[in-house]
Design a protein around this motif. Structure first.
Motif, PDB file in Angstrom:
ATOM      1  N   TRP A  10     -22.088 -21.818  38.121  1.00 27.71           N
ATOM      2  CA  TRP A  10     -22.458 -21.212  39.391  1.00 27.71           C
ATOM      3  C   TRP A  10     -22.938 -22.245  40.412  1.00 27.71           C
ATOM      4  N   LEU A  11     -23.268 -23.473  39.948  1.00 29.51           N
ATOM      5  CA  LEU A  11     -23.654 -24.517  40.891  1.00 29.51           C
ATOM      6  C   LEU A  11     -22.483 -24.972  41.749  1.00 29.51           C
ATOM      7  N   PHE A  12     -21.254 -24.779  41.225  1.00 28.78           N
ATOM      8  CA  PHE A  12     -20.072 -25.320  41.905  1.00 28.78           C
ATOM      9  C   PHE A  12     -19.148 -24.215  42.407  1.00 28.78           C
ATOM     10  N   CYS A  13     -19.658 -23.015  42.574  1.00 26.70           N
ATOM     11  CA  CYS A  13     -18.803 -21.916  42.989  1.00 26.70           C
ATOM     12  C   CYS A  13     -18.295 -22.095  44.411  1.00 26.70           C
ATOM     13  N   SER A  14     -18.913 -22.964  45.190  1.00 20.63           N
ATOM     14  CA  SER A  14     -18.465 -23.176  46.564  1.00 20.63           C
ATOM     15  C   SER A  14     -17.724 -24.482  46.736  1.00 20.63           C
ATOM     16  N   ILE A  15     -17.359 -25.107  45.617  1.00 21.43           N
ATOM     17  CA  ILE A  15     -16.625 -26.375  45.689  1.00 21.43           C
ATOM     18  C   ILE A  15     -15.242 -26.178  45.081  1.00 21.43           C
ATOM     19  N   VAL A  16     -14.190 -26.542  45.824  1.00 26.00           N
ATOM     20  CA  VAL A  16     -12.817 -26.376  45.365  1.00 26.00           C
ATOM     21  C   VAL A  16     -12.130 -27.727  45.405  1.00 26.00           C
ATOM     22  N   SER A  17     -11.359 -28.024  44.377  1.00 31.87           N
ATOM     23  CA  SER A  17     -10.663 -29.299  44.320  1.00 31.87           C
ATOM     24  C   SER A  17      -9.367 -29.227  45.105  1.00 31.87           C
ATOM     25  N   GLY A  18      -9.127 -30.232  45.950  1.00 27.05           N
ATOM     26  CA  GLY A  18      -7.896 -30.292  46.729  1.00 27.05           C
ATOM     27  C   GLY A  18      -6.757 -30.872  45.928  1.00 27.05           C
ATOM     28  N   ASN A  19      -5.554 -30.875  46.552  1.00 28.79           N
ATOM     29  CA  ASN A  19      -4.386 -31.394  45.855  1.00 28.79           C
ATOM     30  C   ASN A  19      -4.498 -32.894  45.597  1.00 28.79           C
ATOM     31  N   THR A  23     -12.748 -33.020  46.778  1.00 27.99           N
ATOM     32  CA  THR A  23     -13.429 -31.733  46.751  1.00 27.99           C
ATOM     33  C   THR A  23     -13.710 -31.274  48.164  1.00 27.99           C
ATOM     34  N   SER A  24     -13.685 -29.969  48.341  1.00 26.61           N
ATOM     35  CA  SER A  24     -13.947 -29.404  49.663  1.00 26.61           C
ATOM     36  C   SER A  24     -14.638 -28.065  49.495  1.00 26.61           C
ATOM     37  N   LYS A  25     -15.264 -27.557  50.573  1.00 25.09           N
ATOM     38  CA  LYS A  25     -15.948 -26.282  50.533  1.00 25.09           C
ATOM     39  C   LYS A  25     -14.947 -25.135  50.549  1.00 25.09           C
ATOM     40  N   ALA A  26     -15.227 -24.123  49.758  1.00 26.90           N
ATOM     41  CA  ALA A  26     -14.358 -22.949  49.741  1.00 26.90           C
ATOM     42  C   ALA A  26     -14.739 -22.019  50.876  1.00 26.90           C
ATOM     43  N   LYS A  27     -13.854 -21.104  51.212  1.00 30.40           N
ATOM     44  CA  LYS A  27     -14.134 -20.134  52.273  1.00 30.40           C
ATOM     45  C   LYS A  27     -15.172 -19.134  51.792  1.00 30.40           C
ATOM     46  N   LYS A  28     -15.779 -18.461  52.760  1.00 33.29           N
ATOM     47  CA  LYS A  28     -16.806 -17.486  52.470  1.00 33.29           C
ATOM     48  C   LYS A  28     -16.234 -16.359  51.613  1.00 33.29           C
ATOM     49  N   GLY A  29     -16.916 -15.998  50.560  1.00 35.08           N
ATOM     50  CA  GLY A  29     -16.444 -14.947  49.665  1.00 35.08           C
ATOM     51  C   GLY A  29     -15.618 -15.478  48.522  1.00 35.08           C
ATOM     52  N   SER A  30     -15.240 -16.751  48.562  1.00 32.36           N
ATOM     53  CA  SER A  30     -14.449 -17.329  47.481  1.00 32.36           C
ATOM     54  C   SER A  30     -15.342 -17.638  46.287  1.00 32.36           C
ATOM     55  N   HIS A  31     -14.787 -17.409  45.067  1.00 41.54           N
ATOM     56  CA  HIS A  31     -15.568 -17.670  43.850  1.00 41.54           C
ATOM     57  C   HIS A  31     -14.789 -18.590  42.924  1.00 41.54           C
ATOM     58  N   THR A  32     -14.041 -19.514  43.486  1.00 41.30           N
ATOM     59  CA  THR A  32     -13.292 -20.462  42.676  1.00 41.30           C
ATOM     60  C   THR A  32     -14.258 -21.482  42.070  1.00 41.30           C
ATOM     61  N   PHE A  33     -14.178 -21.713  40.734  1.00 41.11           N
ATOM     62  CA  PHE A  33     -15.090 -22.627  40.064  1.00 41.11           C
ATOM     63  C   PHE A  33     -14.381 -23.942  39.783  1.00 41.11           C
ATOM     64  N   ILE A  34     -15.155 -24.980  39.708  1.00 47.72           N
ATOM     65  CA  ILE A  34     -14.610 -26.293  39.399  1.00 47.72           C
ATOM     66  C   ILE A  34     -14.623 -26.486  37.883  1.00 47.72           C
ATOM     67  N   SER A  35     -13.636 -27.133  37.324  1.00 49.28           N
ATOM     68  CA  SER A  35     -13.572 -27.388  35.884  1.00 49.28           C
ATOM     69  C   SER A  35     -14.161 -28.758  35.583  1.00 49.28           C
ATOM     70  N   ARG A  36     -14.479 -28.974  34.295  1.00 48.71           N
ATOM     71  CA  ARG A  36     -15.085 -30.251  33.906  1.00 48.71           C
ATOM     72  C   ARG A  36     -14.126 -31.408  34.077  1.00 48.71           C
ATOM     73  N   ARG A  37     -12.801 -31.128  34.044  1.00 44.69           N
ATOM     74  CA  ARG A  37     -11.834 -32.213  34.182  1.00 44.69           C
ATOM     75  C   ARG A  37     -11.737 -32.731  35.610  1.00 44.69           C
ATOM     76  N   GLN A  38     -12.066 -31.890  36.552  1.00 43.29           N
ATOM     77  CA  GLN A  38     -12.012 -32.310  37.937  1.00 43.29           C
ATOM     78  C   GLN A  38     -13.223 -33.173  38.267  1.00 43.29           C
ATOM     79  N   LYS A  39     -13.022 -34.163  39.097  1.00 46.53           N
ATOM     80  CA  LYS A  39     -14.074 -35.109  39.431  1.00 46.53           C
ATOM     81  C   LYS A  39     -14.820 -34.666  40.672  1.00 46.53           C
ATOM     82  N   LEU A  40     -16.120 -34.949  40.660  1.00 46.01           N
ATOM     83  CA  LEU A  40     -16.964 -34.677  41.813  1.00 46.01           C
ATOM     84  C   LEU A  40     -17.351 -35.990  42.470  1.00 46.01           C
ATOM     85  N   SER A  41     -17.557 -35.921  43.746  1.00 46.02           N
ATOM     86  CA  SER A  41     -18.076 -37.095  44.426  1.00 46.02           C
ATOM     87  C   SER A  41     -19.537 -37.282  44.023  1.00 46.02           C
TER      88      SER A  41
END
Length: 692
Positions: A10-19, A23-41
């Protein structure tokens, strides 16, 4: 199971990985979660960590702890060590009320608000110290009152006290907040200068303590001198030994304040004292670059000023590989100021007790406060003076009885060891009378003898009877005193581990929740074993070779018990992820214990030689061979790990067994040391401890 920040989705529910992997912010109402394989800044990860820390802080500090405090009084006790117990509020309220009512009858008197404002807040007031909080510590036979003098009292408590007592108290509250004594140092900090002066006076005349000592390190030379005087140099035959110990009933609470103040006035002999401060920086050990800084003080008369270069030359003989820092400033302590502080501390010591309908002010009118930095020092001076009457006519210091008794007192616990049965009886008869004029009487329930003794009054009627209360272990009889066991036949000394029966090692353990806790394990293990490496347990004049080996084994076994608790509760990953590191720490603590004992014995013998004692230099070192010490220590760790029967320790146990079998011992020596380890393990008795 160990959780990381990335596991909390739930800490990363507003972070979405780009192509492109960013990483970028998701739109309001979005609940896309980041996976452990994806890297964070780095900034996103730090933001999530700070957010998680704030949430955990709120959960514990603003929700769980206040919720528990609203229903329970949470405290440690004397009989459970550092284990925390929870008392239901109604039950604790009843216990506290009964305890404070008893204190008001016996030791304290209530202070009204008008007395407080006129005495502490008037412009002409000479009071230097503020109030302190009264803490009630549960014990097996009641509740012990302890004044929390190491901390300043929260000003909000005074606010609530005045608001609850007077309608128009705003002006008084403002005066309280402006009063320097309620804003500055704690009571113990204010009394520190007085403590330094009294300690200096004790160093000039240790006889003013009488039989009093501060710890085992002062018991050791006195016992050694006694054994050298009474034992045969060839056969070490001591003959019959008689042991007796008496406990003074409520030693702190029954002290006569006026007599103590007059005594202190006579002890402080100089009009002025010079206090010089310096610091010593030295490595914690010789293996790493970590260092620790310890502040030191030199107290003397102004005419005995020692410049810092001269002082450094004296310190270098005791401290190697160290840096000396000059404190620059010196303090002058005047006798009048010291006596004024001590008098205020004794007769006008005010504590605040929380009652059901608000705080209550109490003044201690008898005894001295427990929790004071001066309490042990003043208690030793007081009973050192009373001993002249308390032990009058007990000892005969001429003829055949000269130097055939050993008496020592640890604050309020006397121990007598003598070769004369009549001396032991006279000791029990005289101490049972007490000194009522000075509030001294013994606690018969805590008084012990090593042989059955009865006391008759002048009419021939039995008035007291003491039964032998020796501890039988391994076919020997031991006399218990202050956490130690004395062999009644040889006077050999060892630690009394039976007092930990039914407890867990974690009851005497504090875990620091800090990063890289594993790096602090070695330092922790050293603190576990160091208190049980005193010279009194390893001197060959006092203890036989078998006793020395057994004491070393038990000290390492107790260290291993506490190590298991420390690893289980305060080390991320436990044993499974830290096997090599734990084995490395075991090696380090074994070598530390061996070297520390050896150095302590050599230093103690050097001091005794300087004092003029005749020392056999073949006894001036640790008799246990290093190879034997390592084998015994490895066996102790292995036995403790097997006792916990945790599969996590299997690989560590195998490594210890492998190293134990690598030595080049003869079969006879191997059988002897195995027998010693088995007997020591039986004496230590792991079954008396609860598993963590």
């Amino acid at each position: 199971m160990v959780l990381t920040v990335l596991d909390i989705k739930w800490l990363f529910c507003s972070i979405v990985s780009g192509n492109d992997g960013s990483t970028s912010k998701a739109k309001k109402g979005s609940h896309t979660f980041i996976s452990r394989r994806q890297k964070l800044s780095k900034s996103d990860h730090e933001t999530a960590t700070v957010l998680m820390q704030s949430q955990m802080q709120w959960l514990y500090c603003r929700f769980l702890i206040p919720l528990l405090r609203s229903s329970f009084y949470i405290t440690e006790t004397e009989f459970t060590g550092k284990r925390v117990l929870h008392y239901r509020k109604p039950i604790w309220s009843s216990l506290k009320s009964l305890a404070i009512d008893e204190l008001l009858q016996r030791q304290y008197k209530e202070l009204s608000i008008s007395e407080m404002t006129s005495k502490w807040l008037s412009p002409s007031s000479s009071q230097k110290m503020g109030f302190s909080r009264l803490r009630l510590l549960p014990k097996k036979t009641g509740i012990r009152p302890i004044a929390v003098l190491c901390k300043r009292l929260n000003i909000n408590i005074i606010d609530s006290l005045l608001v609850a007592s007077e309608k128009n108290s705003r002006s008084i509250i403002d005066r309280v907040k402006k009063t320097p004594r309620f804003q500055q140092l704690s009571t113990n900090a204010i009394l520190r200068e007085s403590f330094d002066v009294l300690k200096f006076e004790h160093s000039l005349a240790p006889s003013k303590f009488g039989a009093g000592v501060f710890g085992c390190h002062e018991v050791y030379p006195r016992l050694l001198k006694f054994l050298q005087n009474v034992s045969s140099p060839k056969t070490r035959n001591l003959g019959s030994l008689y042991f007796a110990s008496v406990d003074i009933y409520h030693c702190y609470d029954n002290i006569d304040q006026k007599h103590l103040y007059n005594l202190v006035s006579a002890i402080i002999s100089e009009d002025e004292y010079l206090i010089q401060k310096h610091a010593i920086i030295h490595p914690f050990d010789g293996k790493n670059s970590k260092s620790c800084c310890k502040g030191k003080k030199v107290v003397g008369t102004p005419g005995c000023f020692v410049n810092f270069p001269t002082l450094v030359e004296e310190l270098t003989s005791h401290h190697s590989d160290s840096i000396m820092l000059d404190g620059i400033n010196c303090q002058i302590a005047k006798k009048g100021n010291i006596l004024a502080l001590i008098k205020e501390h004794l007769s006008n010591h005010v504590v605040v007790a929380k009652r059901r309908f608000g705080p209550q002010l109490l003044v201690q009118d008898t005894g001295i406060p427990q929790g004071s930095v001066l309490s042990t020092m003043l208690c030793n001076f007081y009973y050192g003076d009373i001993e002249k009457q308390f032990l009058e006519g007990v000892f005969i210091t001429s003829g055949d009885n000269f130097h055939k008794h050993f008496i020592v007192r640890m604050v309020d616990d006397f121990l007598l060891v003598t070769t004369d049965h009549k001396t032991c009886e006279r000791f029990m008869i005289q101490t049972s009378k007490g000194v009522p004029n000075f509030g001294v009487q013994i606690n018969a329930t805590k008084s012990r003898v090593s042989h059955n003794t009865k006391i008759e009054n002048s009419d021939g009627i039995e008035s007291y009877r003491w039964k032998s209360c020796c501890v039988k272990e391994g076919g020997k009889q031991y006399f218990p005193w202050c956490g130690m066991l004395f062999d009644v036949d040889t006077c050999a000394v060892r630690v009394d581990y039976s007092r930990f029966a039914g407890t867990m090692a974690s009851d005497s353990l504090t875990i620091d929740r800090i990063q890289h806790e594993g790096l602090h394990l070695e330092k922790r293990m050293i603190t576990f074993v160091k208190p049980r490496c005193q010279p009194i347990f390893f001197d060959p004049i006092i203890n036989s070779t078998e006793d020395i080996k057994s004491n070393f084994y038990c000290a390492i076994a107790f260290c291993a018990l506490k190590t298991v608790s420390n690893v289980t509760q305060g080390m991320m990953g436990g044993v499974g992820q830290n096997e090599r590191f734990i084995v490395k720490c075991i090696d380090s603590v074994i070598m530390f214990a061996f070297n520390f004992i050896d150095i302590s014995l050599r230093d103690a013998k050097a001091k005794e030689t300087m004092l003029g004692y005749k020392i056999n230099h073949t006894h001036a070192y640790f008799w246990l061979k290093k190879e034997d010490a390592i084998w015994l220590a490895l066996h102790a760790f292995k036995s403790v790990f097997c006792f916990h029967s945790n599969s996590e320790y299997l690989s560590v146990i195998k490594d210890l067994e492998r190293r134990m079998s690598e030595g080049s011992m003869t079969l006879r020596h191997y059988n002897d040391i195995t027998r010693v380890a088995s007997e020591a393990l039986a004496q230590f008795d792991l079954d008396r401890f609860k598993r963590t």
